[in-house]
Motif scaffolding. Structure first.
Motif, PDB file in Angstrom:
ATOM      1  N   GLN A  67      54.705  24.406  10.878  1.00 38.88           N
ATOM      2  CA  GLN A  67      53.647  23.401  10.756  1.00 38.88           C
ATOM      3  C   GLN A  67      52.489  23.934   9.918  1.00 38.88           C
ATOM      4  O   GLN A  67      51.981  23.261   9.025  1.00 38.88           O
ATOM      5  CB  GLN A  67      53.148  22.984  12.143  1.00 38.88           C
ATOM      6  N   PRO A 265      57.857  20.166   8.274  1.00 36.77           N
ATOM      7  CA  PRO A 265      57.262  19.000   8.914  1.00 36.77           C
ATOM      8  C   PRO A 265      56.369  18.215   7.953  1.00 36.77           C
ATOM      9  O   PRO A 265      56.064  18.686   6.863  1.00 36.77           O
ATOM     10  CB  PRO A 265      56.455  19.600  10.063  1.00 36.77           C
ATOM     11  N   ARG A 271      52.195  17.230  11.484  1.00 36.22           N
ATOM     12  CA  ARG A 271      52.275  16.756  12.875  1.00 36.22           C
ATOM     13  C   ARG A 271      53.631  16.139  13.222  1.00 36.22           C
ATOM     14  O   ARG A 271      53.976  16.068  14.398  1.00 36.22           O
ATOM     15  CB  ARG A 271      51.165  15.747  13.159  1.00 36.22           C
ATOM     16  N   PHE A 272      54.345  15.682  12.229  1.00 40.53           N
ATOM     17  CA  PHE A 272      55.640  15.076  12.496  1.00 40.53           C
ATOM     18  C   PHE A 272      56.755  16.039  12.086  1.00 40.53           C
ATOM     19  O   PHE A 272      56.848  16.437  10.924  1.00 40.53           O
ATOM     20  CB  PHE A 272      55.800  13.762  11.729  1.00 40.53           C
ATOM     21  N   THR A 274      60.046  15.401  12.309  1.00 43.03           N
ATOM     22  CA  THR A 274      61.276  14.776  11.822  1.00 43.03           C
ATOM     23  C   THR A 274      60.967  13.522  11.012  1.00 43.03           C
ATOM     24  O   THR A 274      59.888  12.917  11.145  1.00 43.03           O
ATOM     25  CB  THR A 274      62.173  14.352  13.003  1.00 43.03           C
ATOM     26  N   GLU A 277      60.180  10.547  13.219  1.00 42.22           N
ATOM     27  CA  GLU A 277      58.783  10.422  13.667  1.00 42.22           C
ATOM     28  C   GLU A 277      57.918   9.789  12.575  1.00 42.22           C
ATOM     29  O   GLU A 277      57.009   9.012  12.865  1.00 42.22           O
ATOM     30  CB  GLU A 277      58.218  11.800  14.031  1.00 42.22           C
ATOM     31  N   VAL A 278      58.214  10.137  11.332  1.00 46.17           N
ATOM     32  CA  VAL A 278      57.457   9.553  10.216  1.00 46.17           C
ATOM     33  C   VAL A 278      57.698   8.039  10.166  1.00 46.17           C
ATOM     34  O   VAL A 278      56.762   7.241  10.024  1.00 46.17           O
ATOM     35  CB  VAL A 278      57.866  10.202   8.876  1.00 46.17           C
ATOM     36  N   ASP A 280      58.642   6.125  12.585  1.00 43.02           N
ATOM     37  CA  ASP A 280      57.986   5.516  13.750  1.00 43.02           C
ATOM     38  C   ASP A 280      56.488   5.316  13.484  1.00 43.02           C
ATOM     39  O   ASP A 280      55.911   4.302  13.888  1.00 43.02           O
ATOM     40  CB  ASP A 280      58.168   6.399  14.999  1.00 43.02           C
ATOM     41  N   HIS A 281      55.895   6.293  12.838  1.00 40.85           N
ATOM     42  CA  HIS A 281      54.456   6.178  12.543  1.00 40.85           C
ATOM     43  C   HIS A 281      54.175   4.932  11.707  1.00 40.85           C
ATOM     44  O   HIS A 281      53.295   4.137  12.045  1.00 40.85           O
ATOM     45  CB  HIS A 281      53.965   7.422  11.795  1.00 40.85           C
TER      46      HIS A 281
END
Lengths: 335, 240
Positions: A67, A265, A271-272, A274, A277-278, A280-281
């Motif tokens: 990260q 990341p 912060r993401f 995967t 997750e991106v 989903d954001h």
């Protein structure tokens, strides 16, 4: 007639624009070779333990899978290391755009106390002790002597050779726009799945994922800073740190999506972890703030509201941006 | 002995010294709101009482010239990145007592490979940047982005985004700037400044744009009427 370095011919994909090359730093074979060696050179760090490649690993599309990168003094950086892809076409560098040229950019991490923490004076002194480097600098610049500006020019030349334009996406892009595909590309196109194409449609659709406002064209990015709805209050003010303009609060450079499969990341603070997750954001996680990018058209609803199938298609398309020939290119590896 | 004569005017502040400089033509665009100079990120009030904060104003003029004399292939106005600058190059202003151009990019160029234009062209993908959709729709002709508060009360809440991005061949407009006034700036430069009144853009000459209901446009199927309105209102808001 004196010695002249050999002009270097960049391998620019046919569907890419010409790369702007600064007139005071023409590409040469010898300059690129020197830049490549310097990229992997640990003498550029204070304790001779780190090189540029320490935080820009080839296996991670020349980014850092951590990260935050950790510098030589064990201090963690504040932002995720950016992937080094197609930098020759960028208009500014770092997440906050504080460097306007590659030559300017490459000077900064060497002296940054939380990164390589080495003075350029010391680095140049160490390089000058090496006959190999003295010769390489002479061959690259046709004059004796080593200084940080020559080192920066050589590093910038090497970084300009790091071109990624040979992914499945490139074949899709060329086919869609009527550009001729060679036999190899036709074979690749035959492997494109309906899910990948559906994902590409979503990617471009204004009522779908609406990604292409900021990730556009063959380079898969536009040159801009954006607040993409990560936070309401910003621990890192981003571009504002450079401009002093509160209107730039929370804005960061829009990165390319090329090789996104390998470059996580994600986001300026990593912060993401995967791609899911991106997605989903952007689907439901957008947070409003005064400087939010108006191009995030469904921000007030929290995002573009993709259903699980659409998310799957979009991810399938994003994976087509992986360019194995780029990350495995022996010309970019440690000499 | 060479005598170097410094130019006292130029397109850039730090122009190299030259001998016998060529005359320069400069075209600027000054955005306004109801006659007052407009600043991005500042707040203005529409006729409906909405508060509006413009965040981006961009447009293309293509094929600008007069009577067979051409200025360049295309000019791009980008208020955030380049301020009022639109065009600046060597040229003879007397050849352009009026200027005709396409507002947008004509079909002859609109669907060409955006990577194939020379780097100096504003049609090159690097310079077009986010003003290019894709080869089929082509370039965005006019782009107006804003944040708006459409609830008329004492609370300011700019939570309503406006994205008016108009393009496609059938919506191309032409502008005809008659009696262009060229003002001398120093000895070698002639400048004209166009006015772009965003209040007039919203009011229109025949039909207004209401940000409460007309806040998103990408010239998609079904958006023909609003695309045409945006293009025509923008054309009418742009005056010499």
């Amino acid at each position: 007639m004196g010695y002249e370095p050999t002009p270097y011919q960049l391998k620019i994909p046919s569907h890419f624009p010409d790369m702007p090359i600064p007139s005071d730093n023409p590409m040469t074979v010898e300059g690129v070779e020197l830049g490549r060696k310097l990229f992997y050179e640990t003498l550029l760090s204070g304790d001779n333990s780190m090189s540029c490649a320490s935080c820009h690993s080839p296996q991670a599309a020349f980014s850092d899978p951590e990260q935050f990168s950790v510098g030589i003094d064990g201090i963690q950086g504040l932002r995720n290391s950016m992937a080094l892809i197609n930098l020759g076409w960028d208009s500014f560098y770092f997440w906050d755009g504080r460097a306007k040229t590659l030559e300017e950019q490459v000077l900064i991490p060497v002296e940054d106390p939380i990164e390589m923490h080495q003075s350029w004076t010391r680095a140049v002194s160490l390089l000058s002790e090496s006959v190999t480097y003295r010769n390489m600098f002479f061959r690259a610049f046709a004059e004796p002597g080593i200084d940080k500006y020559k080192a920066a020019k050589a590093l910038a030349q090497f970084l300009r050779t790091m071109i990624s334009g040979n992914s499945k996406f490139d074949v899709i892009y060329k086919n869609e726009n009527g550009l001729a595909l060679n036999a190899e590309e036709q074979a690749v196109y035959a492997t494109v799945t309906p899910e990948e194409l559906a994902g590409y449609d979503l990617f471009k659709s204004l009522n779908g994922a609406d990604c292409f406002h900021c990730h556009n064209g063959p380079l898969m990015q536009v040159q801009k800073f954006s607040n993409n709805g990560l936070d309401a209050i910003f621990a890192d003010i981003g571009r504002e740190e450079v401009t002093g303009n509160p209107g730039d609060r929370g804005k960061f450079k829009v990165p390319t999506l090329r090789n996104i499969e390998l470059s996580g990341p994600f986001m300026h603070d990593g912060r993401f972890g995967t791609i899911d997750e991106v997605i989903d954001h952007y689907s439901t996680g957008i947070v409003m703030s005064p400087t939010i990018d108006p191009l995030i058209e469904y921000a007030s609803q929290g995002g573009v509201q993709l259903d699980p199938t659409e998310k799957q298609w979009l991810k399938a398309f994003l994976l087509t941006l992986t360019d194995e020939s780029f990350v495995n290119n022996p010309d970019f590896r440690k000499p | 002995m060479t005598l170097l004569v410094s130019t006292i005017v130029g397109c850039d502040k730090d122009e190299d010294p030259v001998v016998d400089p060529e005359p320069i033509i400069e075209i600027k665009v000054q955005p306004k709101f109801d006659g007052v100079n407009l600043s991005l990120d500042s707040i203005y009030t529409t006729d409906e009482g909405y508060k509006v904060q413009f965040t981006d104003i961009k447009f293309y003029l293509e094929g600008a010239g007069h009577n067979g004399n051409s200025l360049t292939d295309a000019m791009l106005f980008d208020y955030r990145e380049r301020g009022t600058a639109m065009y600046c190059a060597e040229g003879d202003a007397s050849l352009y007592p009026s200027i005709q151009a396409n507002l947008g990019v004509g079909p002859d160029l609109n669907h060409d490979d955006p990577s194939a234009f020379p780097n100096s062209s504003w049609l090159n993908i690097l310079k077009a940047n986010d003003m290019h959709w894709d080869w089929n729709p082509g370039y965005i002709f006019v782009k107006v982005d804003a944040k708006v508060d459409t609830i008329v009360d004492a609370t300011l809440n700019l939570d309503h985004t406006v994205n008016l991005h108009a393009g496609r061949d059938e919506n191309l407009q032409t502008v005809d700037f008659q009696n262009v006034t060229w003002t001398s700036v120093g000895e070698y430069k002639k400048r004209t400044t166009l006015t772009l009144d965003m209040y007039k853009f919203l009011q229109g000459t025949t039909q207004s744009i209401d940000f409460k209901t007309e806040f998103t446009l990408h010239s998609a199927p079904g958006q023909e009427a609003i695309t045409l309105k945006v293009m025509q209102n923008f054309r009418d808001a742009l005056t010499p």
